[in-house]
Design a protein around this motif. Structure first.
Motif, PDB file in Angstrom:
ATOM      1  N   SER A 104     -35.251  84.876  65.772  1.00 24.84           N
ATOM      2  CA  SER A 104     -34.452  83.645  65.793  1.00 24.84           C
ATOM      3  C   SER A 104     -33.744  83.491  64.454  1.00 24.84           C
ATOM      4  CB  SER A 104     -35.358  82.428  66.035  1.00 24.84           C
ATOM      5  OG  SER A 104     -36.176  82.191  64.902  1.00 24.84           O
ATOM      6  N   PRO A 105     -32.680  82.688  64.397  1.00 28.66           N
ATOM      7  CA  PRO A 105     -31.992  82.465  63.120  1.00 28.66           C
ATOM      8  C   PRO A 105     -32.914  81.896  62.041  1.00 28.66           C
ATOM      9  CG  PRO A 105     -30.628  81.690  64.929  1.00 28.66           C
ATOM     10  CD  PRO A 105     -31.962  82.037  65.518  1.00 28.66           C
ATOM     11  N   THR A 106     -33.829  81.008  62.431  1.00 32.53           N
ATOM     12  CA  THR A 106     -34.751  80.410  61.455  1.00 32.53           C
ATOM     13  C   THR A 106     -35.626  81.475  60.815  1.00 32.53           C
ATOM     14  OG1 THR A 106     -34.815  78.432  62.847  1.00 32.53           O
ATOM     15  CG2 THR A 106     -36.472  78.601  61.117  1.00 32.53           C
ATOM     16  N   PHE A 107     -36.138  82.379  61.642  1.00 34.14           N
ATOM     17  CA  PHE A 107     -36.998  83.445  61.128  1.00 34.14           C
ATOM     18  C   PHE A 107     -36.221  84.369  60.192  1.00 34.14           C
ATOM     19  CE2 PHE A 107     -38.512  87.797  61.331  1.00 34.14           C
ATOM     20  CZ  PHE A 107     -39.856  87.656  61.030  1.00 34.14           C
ATOM     21  N   VAL A 108     -35.049  84.787  60.634  1.00 35.42           N
ATOM     22  CA  VAL A 108     -34.258  85.755  59.864  1.00 35.42           C
ATOM     23  C   VAL A 108     -33.864  85.194  58.500  1.00 35.42           C
ATOM     24  CG1 VAL A 108     -32.055  86.976  59.810  1.00 35.42           C
ATOM     25  CG2 VAL A 108     -33.416  87.005  61.884  1.00 35.42           C
ATOM     26  N   THR A 109     -33.433  83.934  58.486  1.00 40.57           N
ATOM     27  CA  THR A 109     -33.023  83.340  57.201  1.00 40.57           C
ATOM     28  C   THR A 109     -34.217  83.132  56.272  1.00 40.57           C
ATOM     29  OG1 THR A 109     -33.143  81.143  58.236  1.00 40.57           O
ATOM     30  CG2 THR A 109     -30.981  82.177  58.089  1.00 40.57           C
ATOM     31  N   SER A 110     -35.391  82.945  56.842  1.00 40.78           N
ATOM     32  CA  SER A 110     -36.591  82.798  56.010  1.00 40.78           C
ATOM     33  C   SER A 110     -36.980  84.124  55.367  1.00 40.78           C
ATOM     34  CB  SER A 110     -37.761  82.268  56.849  1.00 40.78           C
ATOM     35  OG  SER A 110     -37.483  80.988  57.361  1.00 40.78           O
ATOM     36  N   VAL A 111     -36.902  85.194  56.152  1.00 36.88           N
ATOM     37  CA  VAL A 111     -37.284  86.516  55.645  1.00 36.88           C
ATOM     38  C   VAL A 111     -36.358  86.965  54.520  1.00 36.88           C
ATOM     39  CG1 VAL A 111     -37.513  88.961  56.258  1.00 36.88           C
ATOM     40  CG2 VAL A 111     -38.399  87.226  57.791  1.00 36.88           C
ATOM     41  N   VAL A 112     -35.083  86.606  54.613  1.00 36.03           N
ATOM     42  CA  VAL A 112     -34.109  87.017  53.593  1.00 36.03           C
ATOM     43  C   VAL A 112     -34.507  86.525  52.204  1.00 36.03           C
ATOM     44  CG1 VAL A 112     -31.720  86.678  52.824  1.00 36.03           C
ATOM     45  CG2 VAL A 112     -32.177  87.265  55.173  1.00 36.03           C
ATOM     46  N   ASN A 113     -35.234  85.427  52.149  1.00 38.16           N
ATOM     47  CA  ASN A 113     -35.650  84.885  50.851  1.00 38.16           C
ATOM     48  C   ASN A 113     -36.627  85.791  50.108  1.00 38.16           C
ATOM     49  OD1 ASN A 113     -34.155  82.414  50.942  1.00 38.16           O
ATOM     50  ND2 ASN A 113     -35.621  81.615  52.414  1.00 38.16           N
ATOM     51  N   THR A 114     -37.140  86.813  50.788  1.00 38.04           N
ATOM     52  CA  THR A 114     -38.057  87.744  50.117  1.00 38.04           C
ATOM     53  C   THR A 114     -37.310  88.849  49.371  1.00 38.04           C
ATOM     54  OG1 THR A 114     -38.237  89.159  52.088  1.00 38.04           O
ATOM     55  CG2 THR A 114     -39.842  87.370  51.860  1.00 38.04           C
ATOM     56  N   VAL A 115     -36.001  88.917  49.543  1.00 34.89           N
ATOM     57  CA  VAL A 115     -35.226  89.986  48.896  1.00 34.89           C
ATOM     58  C   VAL A 115     -35.422  89.963  47.378  1.00 34.89           C
ATOM     59  CG1 VAL A 115     -32.887  90.807  48.388  1.00 34.89           C
ATOM     60  CG2 VAL A 115     -33.505  90.198  50.718  1.00 34.89           C
TER      61      VAL A 115
END
Length: 374
Positions: A107-118
């Motif tokens: 989902s968009p919520t999941f994907v945008t959250s994971v990006v913060n780990t970059v």
């Protein structure tokens, strides 16, 4: 009176221009996720999307880069082209194909959250390749380490624990789900999770490599145009193997077309310019601080406007990831302050030493005639 108000508003805009631009950038990214998800639900293939998106940007950007950076752009060599090829693979074709494929399964919520780990992944890789030194005896060093661990704990939670779905209490005002070949969307959370994490790892490696590449190829606009071109071609070759039917490549002038145009111009155009400008004005830490804003906006819009379910695992993990990100950024910011102060002290010591030397030399010059007279 009206002129005074307009002048005041103009002053406020100039004063907070970096803040406003970063908020607009995150809003552009937020809308992109939903427009892209809607296009995927209408049958747009993520690989074709990535291919067209970057080729469109390359065609638009190349003329500007050619004329703008004629004197700045170094001569292209085979080794430099191979370097750009690898950068394009890690920063465009491989990374974004995995990233947007993960959107189909999560989902968009999941994907945008994971990006913060970059930021955390980049930090770890930088330590491994000795580009980053951590002083664990200082509070800033501990903050960076703790922030990284917390971020990884958050993304692990999101990946392995989906949790209970929290349904929207009312009917969605805007529906982005529908037919047209989107039946496979969100079918495999674990698969999408691993694709998202893998894309973040590639992104982090790309950031590390890009830092050294910019020293050899300082023309940023030209480098971006090259990466979009080469990455688009790489993605096209890969997609040709995956999508054999010619009709898959025909997108028409509906939602799919405008999704590609919007993503290219708004996200690859405006936001990149805004981030570069804000980085120059305020520094990279300032820019990175706004990344979680997209996660929050996506979650709010997904739940209240588009009627998407929020999952407990994503909420908990997302909050933990953002907490870890800010711990890491705080440590990085304090590191920069410490290094700046250290450099300033070093400069002052050098200046002081120079003055002492100059004073001693002047005294010697004054004493020399006296000795001669004696």
């Amino acid at each position: 009176m009206a002129l005074h108000v307009l002048a005041s508003m103009g002053d406020l805009w100039r004063r907070y221009a970096p803040h406003n631009l970063m908020i607009l950038s995150q809003l552009c990214y937020t809308l992109m996720y939903f427009i892209t998800e809607a296009a995927f639900n209408k049958g747009l293939n993520p690989f074709i999307y990535v291919t067209y998106r970057h080729l469109v940007v390359a065609v638009f950007l190349a003329p500007f880069a050619y004329y703008q950076e004629k004197k700045l752009r170094p001569r292209m060599t085979l080794m430099l082209f191979l370097e750009i090829f690898v950068l394009s693979l890690l920063g465009v074709s491989l990374t974004l194909n995995m990233y947007f494929a993960s959107l189909m399964y999560t989902s968009p919520t999941f994907v945008t959250s994971v990006v913060n780990t970059v930021a955390s992944i980049t930090f770890v890789i930088a330590i491994v390749v000795r580009m980053e030194i951590v002083d664990v005896r200082s509070i800033r060093g501990l903050a960076k380490v703790a922030g990284t661990v917390v971020s990884f704990a958050g993304v692990t939670t999101m990946t392995l624990y989906k949790g209970t779905a929290i349904s929207s209490p009312w009917k969605a005002p805007i529906s982005i789900h529908g037919g047209g070949g989107g039946g496979g969307v969100h079918e495999s959370w674990l698969k999408g999770s691993f694709l998202a994490v893998a894309s973040c790892i590639c992104w982090s490696i790309w950031y590390i490599l890009q830092a050294s590449s910019l020293k050899r190829y300082p023309a940023q606009l030209s480098l971006t145009a090259w990466m979009c071109t080469v990455g688009g071609i790489q993605s096209a070759v890969f997609t040709a193997f995956m999508q054999h039917k010619p009709e898959d490549w025909r997108i028409g002038f509906g939602l799919k077309f405008w999704c590609i145009v919007y993503s290219g111009f708004a996200c690859n155009g405006f936001t990149v310019f805004a981030q570069l400008w804000c980085t120059e004005k305020k520094g990279p830490v300032f820019v990175t601080m706004f990344n979680p804003l997209s996660t929050i906006m996506v979650a709010i819009l997904a739940y209240f406007m588009f009627g998407e379910n929020l999952y407990v695992g994503s909420i908990i993990g997302g909050v933990v990831v953002i907490l870890g990100l800010y711990m890491l950024l705080w440590g990085k910011d304090k590191d920069q302050e410490y290094n700046a102060n250290k450099q300033q002290e070093s400069d002052l010591d050098c200046e002081k030493q120079a003055r002492i030397t100059e004073f001693s030399a002047a005294q010697n010059d004054q004493e020399e005639p006296r000795r001669t007279k004696k």
